[in-house]
Write a protein that holds these residues in place. Structure first.
Motif, PDB file in Angstrom:
ATOM      1  N   GLU A  28      72.689  28.597 -23.126  1.00  0.00           N
ATOM      2  CA  GLU A  28      72.223  29.511 -22.093  1.00  0.00           C
ATOM      3  C   GLU A  28      71.651  28.747 -20.913  1.00  0.00           C
ATOM      4  O   GLU A  28      71.878  29.094 -19.750  1.00  0.00           O
ATOM      5  CB  GLU A  28      71.179  30.469 -22.667  1.00  0.00           C
ATOM      6  CG  GLU A  28      71.757  31.511 -23.612  1.00  0.00           C
ATOM      7  CD  GLU A  28      70.689  32.442 -24.166  1.00  0.00           C
ATOM      8  OE1 GLU A  28      69.532  32.341 -23.694  1.00  0.00           O
ATOM      9  OE2 GLU A  28      71.007  33.256 -25.041  1.00  0.00           O
ATOM     10  N   ALA A  29      70.894  27.687 -21.192  1.00  0.00           N
ATOM     11  CA  ALA A  29      70.305  26.889 -20.114  1.00  0.00           C
ATOM     12  C   ALA A  29      71.383  26.200 -19.286  1.00  0.00           C
ATOM     13  O   ALA A  29      71.250  26.055 -18.061  1.00  0.00           O
ATOM     14  CB  ALA A  29      69.355  25.849 -20.689  1.00  0.00           C
ATOM     15  N   SER A  30      72.481  25.791 -19.939  1.00  0.00           N
ATOM     16  CA  SER A  30      73.536  25.083 -19.213  1.00  0.00           C
ATOM     17  C   SER A  30      74.266  25.990 -18.240  1.00  0.00           C
ATOM     18  O   SER A  30      74.897  25.516 -17.295  1.00  0.00           O
ATOM     19  CB  SER A  30      74.537  24.477 -20.207  1.00  0.00           C
ATOM     20  OG  SER A  30      75.288  25.486 -20.845  1.00  0.00           O
ATOM     21  N   GLU A  31      74.197  27.309 -18.473  1.00  0.00           N
ATOM     22  CA  GLU A  31      74.855  28.251 -17.576  1.00  0.00           C
ATOM     23  C   GLU A  31      74.009  28.556 -16.343  1.00  0.00           C
ATOM     24  O   GLU A  31      74.486  29.168 -15.401  1.00  0.00           O
ATOM     25  CB  GLU A  31      75.176  29.552 -18.319  1.00  0.00           C
ATOM     26  CG  GLU A  31      76.205  29.367 -19.433  1.00  0.00           C
ATOM     27  CD  GLU A  31      76.493  30.656 -20.179  1.00  0.00           C
ATOM     28  OE1 GLU A  31      75.926  31.697 -19.767  1.00  0.00           O
ATOM     29  OE2 GLU A  31      77.272  30.645 -21.137  1.00  0.00           O
ATOM     30  N   LYS A  32      72.761  28.109 -16.365  1.00  0.00           N
ATOM     31  CA  LYS A  32      71.877  28.337 -15.223  1.00  0.00           C
ATOM     32  C   LYS A  32      71.772  27.075 -14.383  1.00  0.00           C
ATOM     33  O   LYS A  32      71.818  25.972 -14.890  1.00  0.00           O
ATOM     34  CB  LYS A  32      70.481  28.747 -15.717  1.00  0.00           C
ATOM     35  CG  LYS A  32      70.479  30.007 -16.572  1.00  0.00           C
ATOM     36  CD  LYS A  32      69.084  30.283 -17.133  1.00  0.00           C
ATOM     37  CE  LYS A  32      69.089  31.502 -18.038  1.00  0.00           C
ATOM     38  NZ  LYS A  32      67.756  31.744 -18.642  1.00  0.00           N
ATOM     39  N   LYS A  33      71.629  27.250 -13.099  1.00  0.00           N
ATOM     40  CA  LYS A  33      71.481  26.107 -12.202  1.00  0.00           C
ATOM     41  C   LYS A  33      70.108  25.498 -12.410  1.00  0.00           C
ATOM     42  O   LYS A  33      69.097  26.171 -12.315  1.00  0.00           O
ATOM     43  CB  LYS A  33      71.669  26.533 -10.750  1.00  0.00           C
ATOM     44  CG  LYS A  33      71.643  25.381  -9.765  1.00  0.00           C
ATOM     45  CD  LYS A  33      71.950  25.861  -8.359  1.00  0.00           C
ATOM     46  CE  LYS A  33      71.863  24.732  -7.349  1.00  0.00           C
ATOM     47  NZ  LYS A  33      72.781  23.627  -7.657  1.00  0.00           N
ATOM     48  N   ASP A  34      70.086  24.218 -12.749  1.00  0.00           N
ATOM     49  CA  ASP A  34      68.813  23.530 -13.000  1.00  0.00           C
ATOM     50  C   ASP A  34      68.917  22.124 -12.426  1.00  0.00           C
ATOM     51  O   ASP A  34      69.673  21.295 -12.908  1.00  0.00           O
ATOM     52  CB  ASP A  34      68.547  23.469 -14.505  1.00  0.00           C
ATOM     53  CG  ASP A  34      67.198  22.826 -14.831  1.00  0.00           C
ATOM     54  OD1 ASP A  34      66.474  22.457 -13.875  1.00  0.00           O
ATOM     55  OD2 ASP A  34      66.877  22.690 -16.021  1.00  0.00           O
ATOM     56  N   ASP A  35      68.179  21.865 -11.367  1.00  0.00           N
ATOM     57  CA  ASP A  35      68.228  20.576 -10.686  1.00  0.00           C
ATOM     58  C   ASP A  35      67.207  19.583 -11.238  1.00  0.00           C
ATOM     59  O   ASP A  35      67.071  18.470 -10.716  1.00  0.00           O
ATOM     60  CB  ASP A  35      67.984  20.761  -9.177  1.00  0.00           C
ATOM     61  CG  ASP A  35      69.105  21.564  -8.525  1.00  0.00           C
ATOM     62  OD1 ASP A  35      70.253  21.436  -8.986  1.00  0.00           O
ATOM     63  OD2 ASP A  35      68.815  22.323  -7.579  1.00  0.00           O
ATOM     64  N   THR A  36      66.502  19.978 -12.299  1.00  0.00           N
ATOM     65  CA  THR A  36      65.514  19.083 -12.894  1.00  0.00           C
ATOM     66  C   THR A  36      66.195  17.839 -13.451  1.00  0.00           C
ATOM     67  O   THR A  36      67.210  17.928 -14.140  1.00  0.00           O
ATOM     68  CB  THR A  36      64.753  19.786 -14.026  1.00  0.00           C
ATOM     69  OG1 THR A  36      64.193  21.001 -13.527  1.00  0.00           O
ATOM     70  CG2 THR A  36      63.660  18.898 -14.581  1.00  0.00           C
ATOM     71  N   VAL A  37      65.638  16.675 -13.172  1.00  0.00           N
ATOM     72  CA  VAL A  37      66.176  15.420 -13.688  1.00  0.00           C
ATOM     73  C   VAL A  37      65.174  14.829 -14.666  1.00  0.00           C
ATOM     74  O   VAL A  37      63.990  14.702 -14.363  1.00  0.00           O
ATOM     75  CB  VAL A  37      66.455  14.424 -12.545  1.00  0.00           C
ATOM     76  CG1 VAL A  37      66.922  13.080 -13.110  1.00  0.00           C
ATOM     77  CG2 VAL A  37      67.503  14.991 -11.595  1.00  0.00           C
ATOM     78  N   ILE A  38      65.651  14.493 -15.854  1.00  0.00           N
ATOM     79  CA  ILE A  38      64.780  13.947 -16.893  1.00  0.00           C
ATOM     80  C   ILE A  38      64.285  12.551 -16.498  1.00  0.00           C
ATOM     81  O   ILE A  38      65.064  11.704 -16.067  1.00  0.00           O
ATOM     82  CB  ILE A  38      65.526  13.880 -18.237  1.00  0.00           C
ATOM     83  CG1 ILE A  38      65.745  15.283 -18.794  1.00  0.00           C
ATOM     84  CG2 ILE A  38      64.782  13.011 -19.242  1.00  0.00           C
ATOM     85  CD1 ILE A  38      64.470  16.004 -19.148  1.00  0.00           C
ATOM     86  N   GLN A  39      62.992  12.335 -16.656  1.00  0.00           N
ATOM     87  CA  GLN A  39      62.407  11.025 -16.422  1.00  0.00           C
ATOM     88  C   GLN A  39      62.027  10.411 -17.772  1.00  0.00           C
ATOM     89  O   GLN A  39      61.396  11.059 -18.598  1.00  0.00           O
ATOM     90  CB  GLN A  39      61.160  11.149 -15.541  1.00  0.00           C
ATOM     91  CG  GLN A  39      61.415  11.810 -14.187  1.00  0.00           C
ATOM     92  CD  GLN A  39      62.312  10.979 -13.296  1.00  0.00           C
ATOM     93  OE1 GLN A  39      62.264   9.749 -13.340  1.00  0.00           O
ATOM     94  NE2 GLN A  39      63.122  11.643 -12.482  1.00  0.00           N
ATOM     95  N   LEU A  40      62.397   9.154 -17.983  1.00  0.00           N
ATOM     96  CA  LEU A  40      62.169   8.534 -19.278  1.00  0.00           C
ATOM     97  C   LEU A  40      60.746   8.019 -19.466  1.00  0.00           C
ATOM     98  O   LEU A  40      60.234   7.984 -20.580  1.00  0.00           O
ATOM     99  CB  LEU A  40      63.157   7.374 -19.486  1.00  0.00           C
ATOM    100  CG  LEU A  40      64.628   7.767 -19.620  1.00  0.00           C
ATOM    101  CD1 LEU A  40      65.468   6.519 -19.845  1.00  0.00           C
ATOM    102  CD2 LEU A  40      64.821   8.738 -20.779  1.00  0.00           C
ATOM    103  N   GLY A  41      60.101   7.596 -18.422  1.00  0.00           N
ATOM    104  CA  GLY A  41      58.780   7.007 -18.571  1.00  0.00           C
ATOM    105  C   GLY A  41      58.871   5.545 -18.987  1.00  0.00           C
ATOM    106  O   GLY A  41      59.960   4.963 -19.087  1.00  0.00           O
ATOM    107  N   ASP A  42      57.740   4.942 -19.267  1.00  0.00           N
ATOM    108  CA  ASP A  42      57.694   3.502 -19.561  1.00  0.00           C
ATOM    109  C   ASP A  42      57.508   3.183 -21.047  1.00  0.00           C
ATOM    110  O   ASP A  42      57.842   2.087 -21.485  1.00  0.00           O
ATOM    111  CB  ASP A  42      56.536   2.853 -18.773  1.00  0.00           C
ATOM    112  CG  ASP A  42      56.727   3.003 -17.276  1.00  0.00           C
ATOM    113  OD1 ASP A  42      57.890   2.916 -16.830  1.00  0.00           O
ATOM    114  OD2 ASP A  42      55.727   3.207 -16.573  1.00  0.00           O
TER     115      ASP A  42
END
Length: 577
Positions: free
Chosen positions: A284-298
């Protein structure tokens, strides 16, 4: 055939079985494990065979006719070739070729010039490239990869593996295999994984899937893969784990969604509880537009060199956008992308390095898939929307609690078609679609079949959500009940396969194998990758806005099955076409 030629046939067979390509000297392909016939040495002399790994000569093989005893004269001849290679040959040892073989087709003798032994040893088989490298105490990144035998591989699988190995030998990290649905992408992944684990320095492989139920299917296929040296199944050779808990990351082959991998990388807990619900949330989430980019951290728990090969099944779009940082972190790994439906993003990510392009059209010609037919059912409500007339009784159901409230519409209200089966459920419209489908089964779709409602073609219906799926199940029972005794649809005739089902894997297995399970209703769990060969009808009761996803979903019904196997589950069927 001359005696010398008969001996050569037997020697060639020994070389082939040991994983060597046999080529004439003007046909040599660099970076292959090749035995070159009539290879030149100093003084314009010809060695019967020179064996090369990584473009460097590693062995001499002198061939004689069957009645030759392979005495001192042959020893002298073979060792002379070993000590007089042409100056421009690549060599593993300074000035000479370390391994010497002699054979008359029946007997095979061997000597390692590095060992200091004076005598030749009789052996049963020519050594493999991997064994030869061990004997001279050398290593090679990819040089131990033996000749690939096609055996039962389809041409597209064979070509893809050959081109993949050629590509990584040339230093190309990203590789894309475009293979039609049903052509054996996972089997190719198993083959590539085994060859890299067994013949190279590869220690750990990651297989990325976009749904947990596909991870379960992949685990099974990897475990049972047996195209290995001794025909042992892969799970007897390597530790194959589906990522469900922190310790699973230690497997030789780790199968995971990118979401669970991210959790492990960042020190979060993972669980295999209710994976079907997780899959539907992801879909369901993949069908919605989501420009969030995952950040990995350190503070990451896995080093960047942890995986040496990453296989991305269906090359889901998450690797190009939101989750791209996860793959990019393992920058030293080779990446093999698998998809039946490439996108422009996929081509760009893999730098247009396409190792095989086997399209759906090719697969139909080859009999790997059947051609799809489109039968459209249109209703006024699905095309244009509908209205709630004044005085209509409406039941409103709360999504969270499930409690119902019934009231009468006081003022007429129109609704758009995009609200259908989401905010508004029109049971009459659902029934109308299913009645039209039912009436078409033995008239328009399969007129040549004996009419048997007990064995309607196995059908997969795609619903918009779990509630819609439940409505469809009840409507199917209502539409088909008149065709059965006492107006009772058989217990397993129609069933729902969604996150709320008790055993989705068991249901998928039953859909594949059981006669009495005829119609399945799903949302996303059987949308892509799941193999149900007897499935003949895919009915979309939801809009699909992605051409890629539509092609994948449609492909569930295009798998080839033999007539006998089809009749085992659909007795009134003649063939699947």
């Amino acid at each position: 055939m001359l005696p010398e030629e008969k001996a050569r046939v037997k020697i060639d067979d020994k070389l082939n079985k040991a994983g060597w390509y046999i080529v004439d000297r003007d046909e040599y392909v660099p970076q292959t494990t090749s035995a070159i016939r009539e290879a030149l040495t100093q003084g314009n002399k010809e060695s019967d065979y020179l064996l090369f790994i990584d473009n460097k000569a590693i062995a001499v093989l002198e061939a004689k006719r069957a009645d030759n005893p392979l005495g001192e004269d042959v020893e002298s001849q073979a060792e002379n070739y070993a000590r007089t290679p042409l100056s421009w040959y690549g060599l593993w040892e300074d000035g000479f070729i370390p391994l010497v073989y002699m054979s008359n087709g029946e007997k095979l003798l061997f000597k390692n010039l590095l060992s200091g032994d004076e005598e030749y040893t009789e052996i049963d088989a020519i050594h493999t490239p991997k064994q030869m490298l061990c004997m001279i105490k050398r290593s090679s990144e990819y040089g131990a990869l033996p000749k690939l035998e096609q055996l039962s591989l389809r041409d597209c699988q064979y070509n893809a593996e050959l081109n993949f190995e050629k590509s990584i030998k040339n230093g190309k990290k990203k590789n894309l295999a475009v293979l039609a649905t049903g052509s054996g992408k996972t089997y190719l992944a198993c083959l590539a994984s085994y060859r890299l684990l067994n013949y190279t320095a590869t220690k750990r492989i990651l297989f990325l899937v976009d749904r947990n139920n596909l991870a379960r299917q992949t685990e099974s296929e990897f475990s049972q893969f047996s195209m290995t040296e001794n025909k042992k199944e892969m799970n007897a050779l390597y530790d194959i784990r589906r990522l469900r808990h922190e310790g699973d990351i230690k497997g030789d082959i780790v199968i995971s969604t990118i979401q669970k991998l991210f959790a492990i990388m960042t020190g979060q807990a993972v669980s295999d509880d209710d994976e079907d619900a997780e899959d539907e949330r992801i879909a369901e989430a993949s069908e919605k537009k989501d420009d969030t980019v995952i950040q990995l951290g350190d503070d990451l728990k896995i080093p960047p060199d942890y995986f040496q090969l990453i296989i991305v099944d269906e090359c889901h779009r998450s690797i190009y956008g939101k989750w791209k940082a996860v793959l990019d972190y393992f920058k030293g790994a080779n990446i093999l992308g698998l998809t039946a439906t490439p996108t422009s993003e996929a081509y760009a990510y893999f730098n247009n390095n396409i190792i095989e392009n086997y399209t759906y059209e090719h697969s139909v010609v080859d009999g790997v898939n059947v051609p799809a037919r489109v039968y459209r059912i249109m209703t006024e409500v699905t095309e244009h929307g509908g209205s709630l007339e004044e005085g209509t009784s409406v039941t409103e159901t709360a999504r969270r609690t499930g409690s119902d409230t019934t009231y009468t519409v006081e003022k007429g209200k129109d609704y758009e078609n995009n609200l259908l089966d989401r905010s508004i459920v029109n049971r009459q419209q659902i029934r109308q679609v299913l009645e039209t489908f039912k009436n078409a089964i033995y008239t328009d779709l399969y007129p040549e079949r004996e009419k048997s409602w007990k064995y309607v073609p196995k059908t997969l219906i795609f619903a918009k959500n779990d509630n819609h799926a439940s409505e469809i199940v009840e409507a199917v029972k209502d539409v088909f009940k008149c065709e059965f005794p006492n107006k009772e649809v058989p217990e397993h005739f129609v069933q729902k396969i969604t996150y709320s089902s008790d055993d989705s894997n068991g249901l998928i297995r039953d859909l594949r194998n059981e006669k009495d399970f005829r119609i399945a209703v799903t949302v996303t769990l059987v949308a892509t990758g799941t193999d149900v060969k007897p499935l003949e009808v895919v009915l979309f009761m939801k809009d699909v806005f992605s051409e890629v996803l539509y092609t994948q979903m449609k492909g569930r019904g295009c798998r080839v099955i033999t007539d006998d196997k089809l009749r085992e589950v659909t007795p009134n069927a003649d063939t699947k076409e």
